[in-house]
Write an enzyme that holds these catalytic residues in place. Sequence first.
Site, PDB file in Angstrom:
ATOM      1  N   TYR A   1      79.630  -0.185  10.622  1.00 46.86           N
ATOM      2  CA  TYR A   1      78.619   0.467   9.790  1.00 46.86           C
ATOM      3  C   TYR A   1      79.180   1.736   9.143  1.00 46.86           C
ATOM      4  CZ  TYR A   1      74.618  -2.435  11.088  1.00 46.86           C
ATOM      5  OH  TYR A   1      73.736  -3.481  11.230  1.00 46.86           O
TER       6      TYR A   1
ATOM      7  N   ARG B   1      58.731  -6.056  14.474  1.00 45.31           N
ATOM      8  CA  ARG B   1      57.989  -6.485  13.291  1.00 45.31           C
ATOM      9  C   ARG B   1      57.180  -7.755  13.464  1.00 45.31           C
ATOM     10  NH1 ARG B   1      63.179  -6.400   9.582  1.00 45.31           N
ATOM     11  NH2 ARG B   1      63.976  -7.165  11.573  1.00 45.31           N
TER      12      ARG B   1
ATOM     13  N   ARG C   1      53.334   1.719  13.382  1.00 49.42           N
ATOM     14  CA  ARG C   1      54.471   2.203  12.607  1.00 49.42           C
ATOM     15  C   ARG C   1      54.103   2.511  11.160  1.00 49.42           C
ATOM     16  NH1 ARG C   1      59.677   0.600  12.110  1.00 49.42           N
ATOM     17  NH2 ARG C   1      59.476   1.855  10.228  1.00 49.42           N
TER      18      ARG C   1
ATOM     19  N   ARG D   1      64.840  -7.839  20.325  1.00 50.39           N
ATOM     20  CA  ARG D   1      63.882  -7.471  19.274  1.00 50.39           C
ATOM     21  C   ARG D   1      62.469  -7.937  19.593  1.00 50.39           C
ATOM     22  NH1 ARG D   1      67.568  -9.150  14.236  1.00 50.39           N
ATOM     23  NH2 ARG D   1      69.172  -7.544  14.395  1.00 50.39           N
TER      24      ARG D   1
ATOM     25  N   ASP E   1      67.294   2.165  17.884  1.00 49.89           N
ATOM     26  CA  ASP E   1      68.215   1.498  16.964  1.00 49.89           C
ATOM     27  C   ASP E   1      69.630   1.916  17.344  1.00 49.89           C
ATOM     28  OD1 ASP E   1      68.223  -0.028  14.126  1.00 49.89           O
ATOM     29  OD2 ASP E   1      69.886   1.396  14.222  1.00 49.89           O
TER      30      ASP E   1
END
Length: 358
Positions: A165, A45, A54, A41, A90
């Site tokens: 998921y 962010r 973004r 990652r 992702d």
Amino acid sequence: MSANDRPQGQQSNPSPAVADSAFLKACRREPVPHTPVWFMRQAGRSLPEYRKVREGIAMLDSCMRPDLVAEITLQPVRRHHVDAAIYFSDIVVPLKAIGIDLDIKPGVGPVVEQPFRTRADLDRLRDLTPDDVWYVTEAMGLLTRELGSTPLIGFAGAPFTLASYLIEGGPSRNHENTKAMMYGDPQLWADLLDRLADITGTFLQVQIDAGASAVQLFDSWVGALAPADYRAAVLPASAKVFERVAGRGVPRIHFGVGTGELLNLLGEAGADVVGVDWRVPLDEAARRVGPGKALQGNIDPAVLFSTPEAVAVKADEVLAAAQHLEGHVFNLGHGVPPTTDPDALTRLVEHVHTRTAH
């Protein structure tokens, strides 16, 4: 010959400069000029430049815009001088690409509109084709031209985590529905994971054909399983994924969270490099994994919020535990937390490079 025309299974060699990089040398367990560093990652962010590009763009939409993917992937390489880039995407992208109704909700994660619960749901999982993810091929082409001698890591979600998921309908703490299927309908479970292994294997092949010089399989939630359950119900599917990309000339990395009891099995599934979270020291992890594998990890991401001096001390502990490993790629024990100060990562890269330079 285009990437899509390359015969399946043909070796995909990186350029000499990329092949000679510290990252790929460490993955191959060869001597390195310094311990290579990258962060799970690292593109995301924690970077203000990421938040800027973004702005107003949904996560899955951003994964399907090659120019944006390339820019985001390059940002941490420019800023931190890491030894490898990891493709910005992702783990649910291939599922979205074959038509599964899902979205990534801010603050929640991937959410599946109709969770998988019955055999009929298998029909919703068609084969993935390179054309389904054309934007991956295009973005990786842009990236390999820009990155020069810096390796590009491709990645995918492992069958267990993707199944979790799909079955839970989103993130889960205890995976009750997932385990209910695994224990209660083992044949349906095996068929689901086998189909996900085919999709994942194709997704990794597409990335290798497009220029990825290493691939990582993320089994984020598999630490929820006991070793016996992993061996019986998960390992065959993960091994199938790794087998699909064997002989392609790229290292295969396997990582899961909370997998201290599974480390030998993660390697047994077919990885060349086993990722280790922060709970097990690397020298002990090497004992559990056994010979013939490089290790990746494993400073606790929470340490990044401490003082620079404390981060340096913890980094040195990781390096000390790694000094006798056959190969070591320095990384966090999980992903970069979104509120991390980017300067802490830049300092950490410089510290590891300086400490280990030969």
